[in-house]
Design an enzyme around this catalytic site. Structure first.
Site, short mmCIF file in Angstrom:
data_model
loop_
_atom_site.label_atom_id
_atom_site.label_comp_id
_atom_site.label_asym_id
_atom_site.label_seq_id
_atom_site.Cartn_x
_atom_site.Cartn_y
_atom_site.Cartn_z
N GLN A 99 0.80 -1.22 0.00
CA GLN A 99 0.00 0.00 0.00
C GLN A 99 0.83 1.27 0.00
O GLN A 99 0.33 2.33 -0.37
CB GLN A 99 -0.95 -0.01 1.20
N ARG A 113 3.96 0.08 12.89
CA ARG A 113 3.66 -1.24 12.35
C ARG A 113 3.72 -1.17 10.82
O ARG A 113 2.99 -0.40 10.21
CB ARG A 113 2.26 -1.69 12.81
N ASN A 125 -1.69 -10.80 8.46
CA ASN A 125 -2.69 -9.76 8.62
C ASN A 125 -4.02 -10.21 8.02
O ASN A 125 -4.11 -10.52 6.83
CB ASN A 125 -2.25 -8.48 7.89
N GLU A 126 -5.04 -10.26 8.87
CA GLU A 126 -6.41 -10.45 8.42
C GLU A 126 -6.60 -11.68 7.53
O GLU A 126 -6.91 -11.58 6.33
CB GLU A 126 -6.93 -9.20 7.70
N ASN A 158 -7.77 -5.93 14.31
CA ASN A 158 -8.03 -4.79 13.43
C ASN A 158 -9.53 -4.55 13.46
O ASN A 158 -10.31 -5.46 13.16
CB ASN A 158 -7.61 -5.10 11.99
N TYR A 164 -12.80 -1.71 12.64
CA TYR A 164 -13.20 -0.47 11.98
C TYR A 164 -14.64 -0.05 12.22
O TYR A 164 -14.95 1.13 12.28
CB TYR A 164 -12.97 -0.58 10.46
N GLU A 171 -5.06 -2.14 14.19
CA GLU A 171 -5.53 -1.16 13.20
C GLU A 171 -6.86 -0.59 13.65
O GLU A 171 -7.74 -1.35 14.08
CB GLU A 171 -5.78 -1.79 11.81
N TRP A 223 -4.72 3.40 11.78
CA TRP A 223 -4.58 3.13 10.34
C TRP A 223 -5.05 4.38 9.62
O TRP A 223 -6.23 4.71 9.74
CB TRP A 223 -5.41 1.93 9.89
N GLU A 261 -5.65 1.89 -1.34
CA GLU A 261 -6.68 1.18 -0.58
C GLU A 261 -7.26 0.03 -1.42
O GLU A 261 -8.45 -0.02 -1.72
CB GLU A 261 -7.75 2.18 -0.11
N TRP A 262 -6.38 -0.88 -1.84
CA TRP A 262 -6.77 -2.13 -2.50
C TRP A 262 -7.74 -1.89 -3.67
O TRP A 262 -7.43 -1.07 -4.53
CB TRP A 262 -7.31 -3.11 -1.45
N PHE A 319 -7.16 7.12 4.15
CA PHE A 319 -7.19 6.70 5.55
C PHE A 319 -6.08 7.35 6.38
O PHE A 319 -5.98 7.08 7.58
CB PHE A 319 -7.01 5.17 5.65
C1 PNW Z 1 -7.77 -3.58 6.39
N1 PNW Z 1 -13.38 -4.87 3.37
O1 PNW Z 1 -8.34 -4.22 5.32
C2 PNW Z 1 -6.32 -3.73 6.04
O2 PNW Z 1 -5.52 -4.43 6.95
C3 PNW Z 1 -5.69 -2.54 5.47
O3 PNW Z 1 -4.70 -2.95 4.56
C4 PNW Z 1 -6.72 -1.62 4.87
O4 PNW Z 1 -6.16 -0.53 4.22
C5 PNW Z 1 -7.66 -1.19 5.99
O5 PNW Z 1 -8.27 -2.31 6.58
C6 PNW Z 1 -8.75 -0.23 5.57
O6 PNW Z 1 -9.65 -0.84 4.70
C7 PNW Z 1 -9.62 -4.34 4.92
O7 PNW Z 1 -13.67 -4.26 2.36
C8 PNW Z 1 -9.94 -3.88 3.65
O8 PNW Z 1 -14.18 -5.64 3.90
C9 PNW Z 1 -11.19 -4.04 3.16
C10 PNW Z 1 -12.11 -4.72 3.91
C11 PNW Z 1 -11.82 -5.21 5.18
C12 PNW Z 1 -10.55 -5.01 5.67
#
Ligand code: PNW
Length: 460
Positions: free
Chosen positions: A18, A75, A164-165, A294, A296, A367, A413, A420-421, A429
């Site tokens: 990222q 991190r 991670n995740e 993590n 959110y 996160e 985070w 962002e993927w 973020f």
């Molecule tokens: C986390 N979703 O990922 C990651 O660990 C980070 O790399 C990312 O940038 C951050 O959260 C914010 O999104 C996710 O869409 C990304 O469900 C997407 C999802 C969940 C977690």
């Protein structure tokens, strides 16, 4: 003043793909994300991490930002294909040298490095020739890579996160196919999750037997979970919320702390859920020194007899058909730019759920943060919405501490706006604004707010 324990870890987090860029620099091999981002339609505006925040070349400047904030810990993740361009065997010395420089520069500023071994950038060769995480040999390959990292960096890195995740790798990468490697299946996620747990277990056992006695660090996993609040007081909705948490966090937390998958997963999935041998279960159980979380957002959970996991993956529903579950937002909740509800009490409830289910583990919030439509105006970013978000979630952490929960640290985070993927650079973020055209960084108001929290070790 709501004060935190004196040894509380205040940090910020990023991941290699990222932020680093330098995707072919100094001998780095391709990852599944380098490949996935070239597939038309997969990523917002066909963005990629090819240059990202150019952190590979600007890490010193980024560490200066951390120092200015008084950050205690940082991190980051290590890019597997930067060290092992083909996934195994041939080592790229220049890749090792990059992380040596990064770690040394952090330590010179008294910032504690927390290194994640796998934040989704699998060497492409392991996907193409070996089927990636579907291959039962992957735990062995991962342990080889982990060994390389522990042996080179473990004299200075004392905080390790293996994976991670796992949920995201399994569900978004192999269920919905919206993340690399882009596979769609209702069965593969459970096999992938199984191999990720075995990979974590193999690396953790290696660390504990070969390195921990001398290096004296700690190792854990970072699993993601949102809170699930029953949509009503009715029994079926309460059961649906509990089932949702079992399929989300229990999937990984139960093997790590109890040595088995949640009963509700075993009974509902039958043979679609792989089994651990007794030796594997014993290796995984108790294999973490802290519970990395993590977190959110929160959704309301309702029972539903014929749900679908098609549609909006942003609800983090998983394979809904396996859970008889439907999720929705409470219209009263404020939402972030990504559409995630801002619900600090959900964080507080989830910390209690973990504390109770896993018998009072040390927890690190690895996160937490939010996307905001930030504007850079006259050299300033006034991201009051992000400050409000952080303020609410940090207050929830303080409440959890006051309740006696063993929360040891908090990582915002993210340090920087970044890739962002699937959403590319459309979602910001960061607590530092990145102008991707010039690579100029600007501390947002939230960076200054967070610096004050760290300085005072608490919330005013
Ligand atoms: C986390 N979703 O990922 C990651 O660990 C980070 O790399 C990312 O940038 C951050 O959260 C914010 O999104 C996710 O869409 C990304 O469900 C997407 C999802 C969940 C977690």
């Amino acid at each position: 003043m709501r004060t935190f324990p004196t040894d509380f870890t205040w940090g910020a987090a990023t991941s290699a793909y990222q932020i680093e860029g330098g995707s072919t620099a100094d001998g780095k091999g391709p990852s599944i994300w380098d490949a996935f981002t070239t597939i038309p339609g997969k990523i917002h505006n066909a963005h990629s991490g090819r240059s990202a925040c150019d952190h590979f070349h600007r890490y010193r400047e980024d560490i200066a930002l951390m120092r200015t904030m008084g950050l205690k810990a940082y991190r980051f993740s290590i890019s597997w294909p930067r060290l092992l361009p083909r996934g195994r065997r041939a080592v790229n010395r220049a890749g090792i040298a990059f992380y040596d420089r990064l770690i040394d520069a952090l330590l010179a500023e008294e910032i504690t490095p927390w290194a994640t071994l796998y934040h989704w950038d699998l060497p492409l060769a392991l996907q193409m020739a070996q089927d990636g995480w579907l291959n039962p040999e992957m735990p062995t390959y991962f342990a080889e890579y982990a060994d390389l990292c522990f042996s080179h960096f473990g004299d200075r890195v004392k905080h390790w996160i293996t994976i991670n995740e796992a949920w995201v790798v399994a569900i978004l990468g192999h269920g919905h196919g919206i993340f690399a490697p882009g596979r769609t299946s209702h069965d593969e996620p459970y096999r992938v999750g199984h191999h990720l747990l075995l990979a974590h277990g193999a690396a953790a056992q290696l660390y504990r037997s070969k390195y921990q006695p001398r290096q004296r660090g700690v190792i854990g996993m970072a699993n993601n979970c949102d809170w699930r609040e029953p949509a009503s007081e009715e029994g079926p909705d309460r059961a649906a919320a509990e089932r949702a948490l079992a399929f989300f966090l229990g999937w990984f937390g139960d093997p790590l702390y109890h040595g088995r998958y949640p009963e509700v997963m075993r009974s509902r999935l039958g043979d679609r859920l792989p089994r651990f041998t007794a030796a594997q279960a014993a290796q995984i159980k108790g294999s973490t020194d802290f519970f990395g979380l993590n977190h959110y957002t929160t959704m309301l959970a309702a029972h539903c007899d014929n749900p679908s996991s098609e549609g909006n993956y942003l609800t983090n529903i998983g394979i809904a058909e396996d859970q008889d579950l439907e999720l929705h937002l409470d219209p009263e909740w404020p939402v972030t730019a990504i559409g995630w509800g801002i619900v600090p009490w959900g964080c507080h409830k989830l910390l209690h759920w973990i504390d109770a289910r896993y018998d009072h583990p040390e927890i690190v919030l690895t996160e937490n943060g939010c996307a905001v439509d930030d504007d850079l105006v006259a050299g300033r970013v006034d991201d009051q919405r992000r400050i409000d978000y952080f303020n609410g979630y940090v207050a929830a952490c303080h409440q959890a501490l006051a309740d006696g929960i063993a929360l040891k640290g908090y990582f915002a985070w993210s340090l920087l706006d970044n890739f962002e993927w699937a959403l590319g650079y459309s979602m910001r973020f960061g607590i530092h604004y990145v102008d991707y055209a010039t690579q100029e960084r600007t501390p947002k108001a939230s960076a200054k707010w967070y610096a004050a929290v760290i300085r005072q070790n608490g919330l005013p």
